[in-house]
Motif scaffolding. Structure first.
Motif, PDB file in Angstrom:
ATOM      1  N   ARG A 168       0.833  -1.202   0.000  1.00  0.00           N
ATOM      2  CA  ARG A 168       0.000   0.000   0.000  1.00  0.00           C
ATOM      3  C   ARG A 168       0.867   1.252   0.000  1.00  0.00           C
ATOM      4  NH1 ARG A 168      -3.780   0.828   4.709  1.00  0.00           N
ATOM      5  NH2 ARG A 168      -2.228  -0.220   5.987  1.00  0.00           N
TER       6      ARG A 168
ATOM      7  N   TYR B 234      -0.008  20.720  -3.636  1.00  0.00           N
ATOM      8  CA  TYR B 234      -1.438  20.809  -3.974  1.00  0.00           C
ATOM      9  C   TYR B 234      -2.416  20.609  -2.823  1.00  0.00           C
ATOM     10  CZ  TYR B 234       0.721  20.043  -8.539  1.00  0.00           C
ATOM     11  OH  TYR B 234       1.535  20.126  -9.619  1.00  0.00           O
ATOM     12  N   ILE B 235      -2.182  19.630  -1.951  1.00  0.00           N
ATOM     13  CA  ILE B 235      -3.130  19.429  -0.847  1.00  0.00           C
ATOM     14  C   ILE B 235      -2.364  19.587   0.460  1.00  0.00           C
ATOM     15  CG2 ILE B 235      -4.952  17.972   0.130  1.00  0.00           C
ATOM     16  CD1 ILE B 235      -5.051  16.392  -2.373  1.00  0.00           C
TER      17      ILE B 235
ATOM     18  N   ASP C  10       2.579   6.338  11.015  1.00  0.00           N
ATOM     19  CA  ASP C  10       1.403   5.692  10.426  1.00  0.00           C
ATOM     20  C   ASP C  10       0.401   6.717   9.909  1.00  0.00           C
ATOM     21  OD1 ASP C  10       1.725   2.658  11.112  1.00  0.00           O
ATOM     22  OD2 ASP C  10       2.258   3.739  12.931  1.00  0.00           O
ATOM     23  N   LYS C  11       0.400   7.875  10.546  1.00  0.00           N
ATOM     24  CA  LYS C  11      -0.505   8.935  10.109  1.00  0.00           C
ATOM     25  C   LYS C  11      -0.041   9.489   8.761  1.00  0.00           C
ATOM     26  CE  LYS C  11      -2.760  13.086  12.009  1.00  0.00           C
ATOM     27  NZ  LYS C  11      -4.164  12.725  11.766  1.00  0.00           N
TER      28      LYS C  11
ATOM     29  N   ASP D  39      -1.043   6.958   6.164  1.00  0.00           N
ATOM     30  CA  ASP D  39      -2.447   7.075   5.753  1.00  0.00           C
ATOM     31  C   ASP D  39      -2.662   8.284   4.845  1.00  0.00           C
ATOM     32  OD1 ASP D  39      -3.016   4.836   7.187  1.00  0.00           O
ATOM     33  OD2 ASP D  39      -4.139   5.830   8.780  1.00  0.00           O
ATOM     34  N   TRP D  40      -1.980   9.374   5.156  1.00  0.00           N
ATOM     35  CA  TRP D  40      -2.116  10.572   4.320  1.00  0.00           C
ATOM     36  C   TRP D  40      -1.629  10.283   2.898  1.00  0.00           C
ATOM     37  CZ3 TRP D  40      -4.513  15.177   4.633  1.00  0.00           C
ATOM     38  CH2 TRP D  40      -4.154  16.169   3.721  1.00  0.00           C
TER      39      TRP D  40
ATOM     40  N   GLU E 130      -1.430   7.450   1.381  1.00  0.00           N
ATOM     41  CA  GLU E 130      -2.339   6.521   0.706  1.00  0.00           C
ATOM     42  C   GLU E 130      -3.565   7.264   0.177  1.00  0.00           C
ATOM     43  OE1 GLU E 130      -3.532   3.255   3.157  1.00  0.00           O
ATOM     44  OE2 GLU E 130      -4.376   2.148   1.462  1.00  0.00           O
ATOM     45  N   SER E 131      -4.124   8.140   1.008  1.00  0.00           N
ATOM     46  CA  SER E 131      -5.280   8.911   0.562  1.00  0.00           C
ATOM     47  C   SER E 131      -4.905   9.863  -0.568  1.00  0.00           C
ATOM     48  CB  SER E 131      -5.849   9.716   1.742  1.00  0.00           C
ATOM     49  OG  SER E 131      -6.414   8.840   2.684  1.00  0.00           O
TER      50      SER E 131
ATOM     51  N   LYS F 198      -4.790   8.280  -3.878  1.00  0.00           N
ATOM     52  CA  LYS F 198      -6.133   7.989  -4.370  1.00  0.00           C
ATOM     53  C   LYS F 198      -6.811   9.242  -4.922  1.00  0.00           C
ATOM     54  CE  LYS F 198     -10.020   5.228  -3.154  1.00  0.00           C
ATOM     55  NZ  LYS F 198     -10.413   4.198  -2.192  1.00  0.00           N
ATOM     56  N   VAL F 199      -6.809  10.303  -4.158  1.00  0.00           N
ATOM     57  CA  VAL F 199      -7.559  11.475  -4.625  1.00  0.00           C
ATOM     58  C   VAL F 199      -6.833  12.208  -5.745  1.00  0.00           C
ATOM     59  CG1 VAL F 199      -8.798  11.727  -2.446  1.00  0.00           C
ATOM     60  CG2 VAL F 199      -6.764  13.085  -2.844  1.00  0.00           C
ATOM     61  N   MET F 200      -5.524  12.043  -5.835  1.00  0.00           N
ATOM     62  CA  MET F 200      -4.810  12.646  -6.960  1.00  0.00           C
ATOM     63  C   MET F 200      -4.844  11.725  -8.186  1.00  0.00           C
ATOM     64  SD  MET F 200      -3.882  15.692  -5.966  1.00  0.00           S
ATOM     65  CE  MET F 200      -2.827  16.177  -7.339  1.00  0.00           C
ATOM     66  N   GLU F 201      -5.447  10.546  -8.019  1.00  0.00           N
ATOM     67  CA  GLU F 201      -5.603   9.593  -9.136  1.00  0.00           C
ATOM     68  C   GLU F 201      -4.270   9.243  -9.795  1.00  0.00           C
ATOM     69  OE1 GLU F 201      -8.799  10.569 -11.872  1.00  0.00           O
ATOM     70  OE2 GLU F 201      -9.642  11.903 -10.347  1.00  0.00           O
TER      71      GLU F 201
ATOM     72  N   TRP G  73       0.897   6.404  18.071  1.00  0.00           N
ATOM     73  CA  TRP G  73      -0.339   6.950  17.524  1.00  0.00           C
ATOM     74  C   TRP G  73      -1.241   5.826  17.033  1.00  0.00           C
ATOM     75  CZ3 TRP G  73      -1.917   6.461  12.373  1.00  0.00           C
ATOM     76  CH2 TRP G  73      -3.014   7.250  11.998  1.00  0.00           C
TER      77      TRP G  73
ATOM     78  N   PRO H 122      -8.461  20.226  -3.842  1.00  0.00           N
ATOM     79  CA  PRO H 122      -7.333  20.894  -4.501  1.00  0.00           C
ATOM     80  C   PRO H 122      -7.836  21.659  -5.727  1.00  0.00           C
ATOM     81  CG  PRO H 122      -7.266  18.501  -4.861  1.00  0.00           C
ATOM     82  CD  PRO H 122      -8.346  18.762  -3.861  1.00  0.00           C
TER      83      PRO H 122
ATOM     84  N   HIS I  45      -7.360  21.762  -8.806  1.00  0.00           N
ATOM     85  CA  HIS I  45      -7.630  21.167 -10.124  1.00  0.00           C
ATOM     86  C   HIS I  45      -8.946  20.384 -10.102  1.00  0.00           C
ATOM     87  CE1 HIS I  45      -5.914  17.776  -7.929  1.00  0.00           C
ATOM     88  NE2 HIS I  45      -6.594  17.016  -8.729  1.00  0.00           N
ATOM     89  N   TRP I  46      -9.598  20.332  -8.955  1.00  0.00           N
ATOM     90  CA  TRP I  46     -10.817  19.532  -8.835  1.00  0.00           C
ATOM     91  C   TRP I  46     -11.838  19.984  -9.880  1.00  0.00           C
ATOM     92  CZ3 TRP I  46     -10.339  15.442  -5.788  1.00  0.00           C
ATOM     93  CH2 TRP I  46     -11.463  14.654  -5.541  1.00  0.00           C
TER      94      TRP I  46
ATOM     95  N   TRP J 121     -13.186  10.780  -2.505  1.00  0.00           N
ATOM     96  CA  TRP J 121     -12.770  11.903  -1.634  1.00  0.00           C
ATOM     97  C   TRP J 121     -13.304  11.705  -0.220  1.00  0.00           C
ATOM     98  CZ3 TRP J 121      -9.354  15.813  -1.875  1.00  0.00           C
ATOM     99  CH2 TRP J 121      -9.473  16.847  -0.946  1.00  0.00           C
TER     100      TRP J 121
ATOM    101  N   SER K 217     -11.407   8.999   1.631  1.00  0.00           N
ATOM    102  CA  SER K 217     -10.094   9.480   2.086  1.00  0.00           C
ATOM    103  C   SER K 217     -10.238  10.464   3.245  1.00  0.00           C
ATOM    104  CB  SER K 217      -9.358  10.148   0.926  1.00  0.00           C
ATOM    105  OG  SER K 217      -9.022   9.180  -0.039  1.00  0.00           O
TER     106      SER K 217
ATOM    107  N   LYS L  54     -10.726   8.877   6.497  1.00  0.00           N
ATOM    108  CA  LYS L  54      -9.493   8.274   6.994  1.00  0.00           C
ATOM    109  C   LYS L  54      -8.555   9.320   7.572  1.00  0.00           C
ATOM    110  CE  LYS L  54      -6.387   4.689   5.725  1.00  0.00           C
ATOM    111  NZ  LYS L  54      -6.201   3.637   4.718  1.00  0.00           N
ATOM    112  N   VAL L  55      -8.289  10.377   6.821  1.00  0.00           N
ATOM    113  CA  VAL L  55      -7.281  11.324   7.312  1.00  0.00           C
ATOM    114  C   VAL L  55      -7.823  12.194   8.451  1.00  0.00           C
ATOM    115  CG1 VAL L  55      -6.007  11.314   5.137  1.00  0.00           C
ATOM    116  CG2 VAL L  55      -7.681  13.111   5.566  1.00  0.00           C
TER     117      VAL L  55
END
Lengths: 606, 606
Positions: A205, A230-231, A244-245, A248-249, A251-252, A255-258, B155, B234, B236-237, B249, B252, B255-256
């Motif tokens: 992952r 960007y984010i 771990d945080k 997770d960031w 990983e997300s 996903k959202v940046m494709e 954490w 972001p 570019h959305w 979105w 994610s 999760k975050v």
């Protein structure tokens, strides 16, 4: 009840001075008049360019250096429209001005410092290519295609189709090996620039490179320094992010940046066809071999990816557990055991503390001196002006901070650092005295320039103290210093002073080799030697031999191997320099001419 | 080359006027002198308060209304430190001023509009509770606990432990039923306020409520309107986000933001113990019954959660596929089939278009007139000033836009809307003429106030055209209008004009019931009737019977059932009003007195 601050009615004197300088600069540049441009610079001067003029990351020095750069680039670059951005400021005889400009192919921004009427430091950076702007803000995609279309594919259909095709029936333009924060940030920039890219990473992952490290690991740099492009992290994000945080960031984010992120994928080999101008990259994706043919190959494998595995007599006879620090799982399994950690830098300290927390009996073996800085002091005195809540309040955005940092030439950067660390030494004098009393060998770098210079020169030799030093000082972590390891016995580590340290666990916190080791591993030793050592800039200090090369070797810029690139560094560097690397790749994809100025010779191979 | 805009040296005249008003206002408030405060308002005036004075969402009208509010709240609220924020502006006889203030327990901001020297509209809102500020910016957590602690939990350890305990050995303070964007946004605010919360959602993954809808669905509102709290999209959305992208979105985001999100969990029943001041909520989590005991229960089930299932003679004999629009899977399975869609609002149009795209033969049955607005026109003329790239460039942040929108009282909101829709009618006259020619029955709301008023009054009766209207106009989607359904036969829908429409598929796009239907379903009909209808404000227009209630019924504010709350609305409303609901919940958790001003009677039960 009401507060308003009066603003000047007219342009300030510093702004006028900077504007005047740019008028003369633009005029001389427009005539490609190298001597005239050079005459606008002080005798001691530095022009650092990130891709805008040089298609390189390069710094020239002195009027001759400036003249060379102008001679080689001015006619082609056609820089124009220089404009001071906001008001310039003046202090201590230095006028400082933000500015924007254009070139024939792109748009740039930069930072100028004048001494009197002459340029002392000039930073020029490219931020976008004309006609290939990122589709953001007013240029963003519409998303829904309004209107009704028979058999239209939805966003999900298209995404799934693209994912199924890329790397199989369609080839990516770029392949990034390594999907940590470096590969991910670069991948995001390439995505926004429309460069088809696959990121290859061996973990299951995104974020696992963080998750799989020892349990107590946190970022040692504060959040303001660590944003991805960007984010940005939301404003409740902790100052020091737990591993771990961050995992997770990431990983997300993927996903959202494709991003086209191939997890569970290992790169096996790569070779470049000079005729076809194309790589053949063999990867194993979830057990299946896939051959990719990108035009560009980027190693984003991290500076800490090729372990320096030590070789001591008798290692093969050791009866306990022994491994390099990169493979250390955390202290859970070593409660009540005797642990010896060879090394005294960041990893060694973190691992010693973690083992102690878990009830192991820990000894650190310090072979040579180490630079220690308390995290609080580093934050307040070294980083605070650029990366802190205070900085944000003062209008120093992450983007501005990155550019300010980039505007200081490597040649003189230590001069800015030395006083900071002198201040730290004074502030934390008691702390250092206690460490020395415990036998710990301290240093501040060859020229007392401290942590960041050590990081840039050699990428090692320091610990950002988040607590372990106290344990060393009070003896909870035992210390053997000024010794080397001579032999490993089945149940002990033997040191050069004859001491035998009983051991159930040995951790070799012996550092990492240069990133070009990855080229050796995946391409060939020949290519690795051709591109040479990565990182360091030839400062002539310990582990960073000269000659002076002006910029970090091979990082984010063209190498001696066509179409091979190295990306990495800490979160700040990955974020900032990924922009310039992404623009270099995009320009090549679009067939924009990218003649490289100032590429030096290779002086070191590892 | 250099542009700077001169700023005023002194406070502007509008700012002085507003500042003077606030000085008088604060003085009169401080004395709890209701008549004196009332005298600062125009005869026609509106004071809208979001939680700051009233612990309610309430609007008072006229000097009597103002006096009532002051009488009931001023002594307790102790509002002070009113200060104009930035420069006030003046246009068309109206002075407009942003301002900040404090109360005994919190900090607020608002927007004032003066007519002459008297207040015409006043918006006061609470944004944080003193001593319970969100841990953001300079208050953020440090993250890593520097120092070394034996057996310290990481954490991840703590997160996993908290997740394992909450709902089992530790009870949440709040339970949110429904994990769409509403529940998620509110959950995020509660998380930042330290209110232990579980969000319960029946789908396997966050975002599934979007993913499982028909394939071509996109947000009909533009991106600037749709941000969640804390992490904006972001830049570019896409303008109109595809449903699966929003789904990703949200997943994610959950999760975050580290929300306690129980997916695959269905709420089964809920009851309130008035003595213990505690709910018993039975849920089935991945097949296992869990009983929760929160102090507060929030329905965030969406306005479109309780389908209006129609009942027509003969439905049970239908030989094809028939379902409510909420259960429609998309057109894939209906290629070449005859489809009849009953209804003519958003869902009906989207589903007709989707079926047509997939090659079905589609007829829309329009039973009553519908308001249609082209998406582009809505964006440019109705939303653009507040929510667009242009607005962002003009300094109208999402937060400002939300407050500006909130500052318009419901009583007079239609007055601002009517001219906008008159403009749209003119601009798109050809389009409307073609629709009418095809037999489509158009309306603009009872008073021609258009889409947003219809949405607020009844939550139905319109379609934001993203293409389907063209198909209706050109006959690709067949239309039967001004008829009702009288009977369903095994292979046909029979209409009131005698027409028999052959059908393999019937989609009942017949809308949704009030959210208090959820209270009936999970708690009891008695409680549902006690709290009464949700949404609408008693405008006395179609489907929104009077009397006028001033605010949306039961939304984001105390209901007649202690500790029961309703949250929802579009993305803009969910984002903005979740703040006030979260503050109300946090105040109750911390034992801050929250006497509610202005809670009216229940006039409608559904």
């Amino acid at each position: 009840m009401i507060e308003t601050s009066p603003a000047p009615q007219t342009v300030s004197e510093p702004t006028q001075r900077a504007a005047g300088w740019f008028a003369r600069f633009e005029d001389a540049l427009g005539r490609a008049d190298a001597p005239a441009v050079a005459a606008l610079f002080a005798v001691d001067c530095y022009w650092r360019d990130l891709v805008a003029f040089t298609w390189n990351i390069a710094t020239v020095e002195g009027r001759d250096g400036v003249a060379d750069l102008v001679q080689a680039t001015a006619a082609r670059v056609k820089a124009s429209h220089f404009a001071v951005d906001g008001e310039a400021t003046a202090a201590d005889g230095i006028t400082e001005a933000w500015f924007t400009f254009e070139t024939a192919v792109g748009r740039g921004k930069g930072l100028l410092r004048l001494k009197g009427e002459l340029a002392w430091t000039l930073l020029t950076t490219l931020y976008e290519l004309k006609g290939f702007e990122e589709k953001a803000g007013g240029l963003r995609d519409k998303g829904a295609e309004h209107g009704v279309v028979k058999e239209r594919a939805s966003w999900l259909d298209r995404k799934q189709r693209d994912e199924a095709e890329l790397g199989y029936t369609k080839q990516p333009y770029a392949v990034i090996i390594g999907g940590g924060q470096g590969g991910i940030g670069l991948g995001a920039r390439l995505k926004r620039l429309g460069v088809p890219t696959i990121i290859v990473d061996k973990h299951p992952r995104p974020g696992d490179a963080w998750r799989t490290r020892y349990k107590s690991l946190c970022l040692h740099d504060p959040v303001w320094y660590d944003h991805l492009p960007y984010i940005p992290f939301p404003d409740h994000w902790p100052v020091f992010s737990p591993k771990d945080k961050i995992g997770d960031w990431l990983e997300s984010y993927v996903k959202v940046m494709e991003l086209n992120y191939w997890s569970s994928t290992e790169a096996k080999s790569a070779s470049y066809d000079e005729g076809k101008k194309e790589w053949t990259v063999v990867v194993e994706r979830a057990g299946e071999r896939v051959t990719l043919h990108p035009k560009q190959l980027i190693f984003a494998t991290g500076m800490s990816a090729i372990p320096n595995e030590p070789s001591y007599p008798g290692m093969e006879t050791f009866a306990g557990v022994q491994h390099h620090s990169s493979k250390h799982p955390g202290g859970d399994a070593f409660r009540g055991k005797k642990a010896v950690v060879i090394g005294s830098n960041n990893s060694a300290h973190d691992i010693c503390a973690d083992l102690w927390e878990h009830g192991a009996d820990v000894t650190m073996v310090q072979r040579s001196s180490t630079h220690i800085v308390k995290s609080e002091s580093l934050m307040e005195l070294a980083l605070g002006g650029l990366y802190s809540e205070e900085a944000v309040k003062n209008g120093v955005t992450t983007e501005k901070a990155d550019l300010i940092f980039a505007s200081l030439p490597y040649r003189i950067m230590h001069e800015f650092q030395i006083p900071v660390y002198a201040q730290i030494a004074e502030r934390d004098a008691d702390f250092y005295a206690r460490l020395e009393k415990a036998g710990f060998l301290l240093d501040w770098g060859d020229d007392n320039s401290g942590l960041f210079m050590k990081y840039l020169r050699r990428g090692s030799g320091y610990y950002i103290d988040v607590g372990a030093s106290e344990l060393v000082a009070n003896g909870d972590i035992k210390l053997k210093s000024g010794v080397s390891v001579t032999e490993i016995k089945p149940h002990a580590v033997v040191l050069s002073d004859g001491t035998e340290l009983p051991a159930d666990l040995i951790v070799y916190a012996t550092g990492y080799g240069s990133m070009n080791g990855w080229a050796a591993k995946l391409i060939s030793q020949e290519v690795a030697d051709k591109v040479g050592k990565c990182w360091g800039f030839g400062s002539g200090t310990t582990k960073d031999p000269g000659p002076f090369e002006g910029e970090l070797r091979n990082m984010w810029k063209p190498t001696k191997q066509e179409a091979l690139w190295f990306h990495g560094g800490n979160l700040h560097q990955s974020r900032h320099y990924s922009l310039y690397l992404a623009l270099q790749l995009k320009a090549r994809m679009e067939g924009i001419a990218t003649p490289v100025f100032g590429q030096g010779e290779v002086h070191h191979t590892s």
